[in-house]
Design a protein around this motif. Structure first.
Motif, PDB file in Angstrom:
ATOM      1  N   LEU A  87       0.793  -0.812   0.097  1.00 42.58           N
ATOM      2  CA  LEU A  87      -0.453   0.163   0.132  1.00 42.58           C
ATOM      3  C   LEU A  87       0.585   1.033   0.116  1.00 42.58           C
ATOM      4  CD1 LEU A  87      -3.153   1.594   0.178  1.00 42.58           C
ATOM      5  CD2 LEU A  87      -2.094   1.414   2.831  1.00 42.58           C
ATOM      6  N   VAL A  88       1.731   1.027   1.096  1.00 38.23           N
ATOM      7  CA  VAL A  88       2.936   2.635   1.140  1.00 38.23           C
ATOM      8  C   VAL A  88       3.847   2.397  -0.154  1.00 38.23           C
ATOM      9  CG1 VAL A  88       4.680   3.867   2.291  1.00 38.23           C
ATOM     10  CG2 VAL A  88       2.764   2.353   3.207  1.00 38.23           C
ATOM     11  N   GLY A  90       2.987   1.860  -3.183  1.00 37.74           N
ATOM     12  CA  GLY A  90       1.668   1.912  -4.465  1.00 37.74           C
ATOM     13  C   GLY A  90       1.545   3.782  -4.591  1.00 37.74           C
ATOM     14  N   ARG A  91       1.897   4.050  -2.968  1.00 42.10           N
ATOM     15  CA  ARG A  91       1.523   5.589  -2.617  1.00 42.10           C
ATOM     16  C   ARG A  91       2.689   6.046  -3.540  1.00 42.10           C
ATOM     17  NH1 ARG A  91      -2.567   5.869   3.025  1.00 42.10           N
ATOM     18  NH2 ARG A  91      -4.347   5.348   2.055  1.00 42.10           N
ATOM     19  N   ASN A  92       3.611   6.045  -3.176  1.00 41.12           N
ATOM     20  CA  ASN A  92       4.549   6.172  -3.495  1.00 41.12           C
ATOM     21  C   ASN A  92       5.905   6.207  -4.714  1.00 41.12           C
ATOM     22  OD1 ASN A  92       6.956   8.065  -2.596  1.00 41.12           O
ATOM     23  ND2 ASN A  92       8.683   6.425  -1.732  1.00 41.12           N
ATOM     24  N   ASP A 162       9.702   6.172   4.317  1.00 43.50           N
ATOM     25  CA  ASP A 162       8.006   5.764   4.216  1.00 43.50           C
ATOM     26  C   ASP A 162       7.933   5.463   4.865  1.00 43.50           C
ATOM     27  OD1 ASP A 162       8.670   7.059   1.136  1.00 43.50           O
ATOM     28  OD2 ASP A 162       9.340   5.042   0.966  1.00 43.50           O
ATOM     29  N   TYR A 190       4.509   6.964   7.563  1.00 45.24           N
ATOM     30  CA  TYR A 190       3.436   5.818   8.351  1.00 45.24           C
ATOM     31  C   TYR A 190       4.198   5.104   9.478  1.00 45.24           C
ATOM     32  CZ  TYR A 190       1.166   6.417   4.167  1.00 45.24           C
ATOM     33  OH  TYR A 190      -0.173   7.273   2.255  1.00 45.24           O
ATOM     34  N   GLU A 243      -5.033   4.601  11.437  1.00 41.12           N
ATOM     35  CA  GLU A 243      -5.656   4.012  10.010  1.00 41.12           C
ATOM     36  C   GLU A 243      -6.554   2.602  10.498  1.00 41.12           C
ATOM     37  OE1 GLU A 243      -4.483   4.855   5.826  1.00 41.12           O
ATOM     38  OE2 GLU A 243      -5.681   6.237   6.972  1.00 41.12           O
ATOM     39  N   LYS A 268      -0.439   6.643  10.160  1.00 45.49           N
ATOM     40  CA  LYS A 268      -0.713   7.890   9.458  1.00 45.49           C
ATOM     41  C   LYS A 268       0.202   9.035   9.512  1.00 45.49           C
ATOM     42  CE  LYS A 268      -2.128  10.391   4.433  1.00 45.49           C
ATOM     43  NZ  LYS A 268      -3.186  10.214   4.404  1.00 45.49           N
TER      44      LYS A 268
END
Length: 270
Positions: A87-88, A90-92, A162, A190, A243, A268
């Protein structure tokens, strides 16, 4: 008839099936130092050598997976950790720089790397005790994994984290709230806590964890904290928002006769 007897057996018998009078978590001490005074049989060098041996077998492809000095026939995938890392990333832009605080010699890395190899960039930064870092730098660093004595050293090396992972570590620290406050000061986007034991009251409970020799080849014991959940989370909420939380393992354990399951949470930065 076997299943009927199992259903009719008093609950205490089922509890005793998993309860150990010799090993596990014992006591309710006033302080970390008081608990430490009652610990015995902790041979740090022997334990490190055992972990070097088992992790080395995984590194070299001789073994599939290791955890806490035990070799396993298959990888015990931590699906929640893996999902959060994906997830992290993918956001980056499919890039991930992780600080694994107390990450041993890379147990979680070897657990997850099969499913992260597609990432454009992966930096797995392990912060550990000095003896682990020395061995890690010598024998376990690779294109992804680097070992550091402190987060300050890691950031000075050009890493911009991250996510901060603290897995089965915070409860073994003498002053965990001071440490957590320090880690939070870096404002890493995160934060993931995993494998945390919580007390059944609002206050922390100081225990001794007595570990059977199947793990490290010798008996070991050391102080272990069970946190008051609200107390710990109020510290994190100073600059993070929750979260979601989760159960880390389905297995039930016991503090004396009180059952608990390891829990985790994903946060987060506000």
């Amino acid at each position: 008839m076997h299943y009927l007897l199992k259903e009719l057996a008093p609950p205490v018998l089922n509890t005793l099936r998993w309860f150990s009078f010799k090993y596990g978590w014992k006591g309710n001490f006033k302080s970390f130092d008081e608990a430490k005074e009652h610990c015995s049989g902790y041979d740090e060098s022997h334990i490190l050598n055992r972990i070097v041996e088992t992790t080395g077998k995984v590194r070299d492809g001789v073994a599939i997976y290791e955890r806490d000095g035990i070799i396993y026939d298959e990888v015990q995938v931590n699906h929640t950790l893996l999902s959060i890392l994906l997830l992290v990333a993918g956001r980056n832009g499919n890039k991930l720089t992780l600080i694994d605080f107390g990450g041993s010699l890379g147990t979680s890395y070897y657990q997850c790397i099969k499913y992260l190899s597609h990432l454009v960039e992966l930096n797995w930064c392990i912060i550990e005790q000095s003896n682990y870092v020395e061995v890690g730098k010598k024998s376990f660093e690779n294109a992804h994994v680097k070992f550091y004595y402190t987060i300050e050293e890691c950031i000075a090396d050009g890493k911009t984290p991250d996510i901060l992972l603290i897995s089965s570590t915070l409860q073994y620290i003498k002053e965990p709230y001071n440490l957590l406050n320090h880690l939070q000061s870096f404002n890493i986007p995160y934060l993931m806590l995993d494998l945390v034991g919580y007390n059944d009251t609002e206050e922390d409970r100081l225990t001794i964890q007595k570990v059977p020799p199947v793990f490290y080849g010798i008996e070991a014991s050391y102080p272990c904290i069970f946190f008051g959940k609200n107390k710990l989370e109020n510290q994190i909420r100073k600059n993070y928002e929750l979260e979601f939380d989760f159960i880390s393992e389905s297995q039930k354990y016991y503090i004396n006769f009180k059952p608990f399951r390891y829990q985790g949470s994903f946060w987060k930065l506000k």
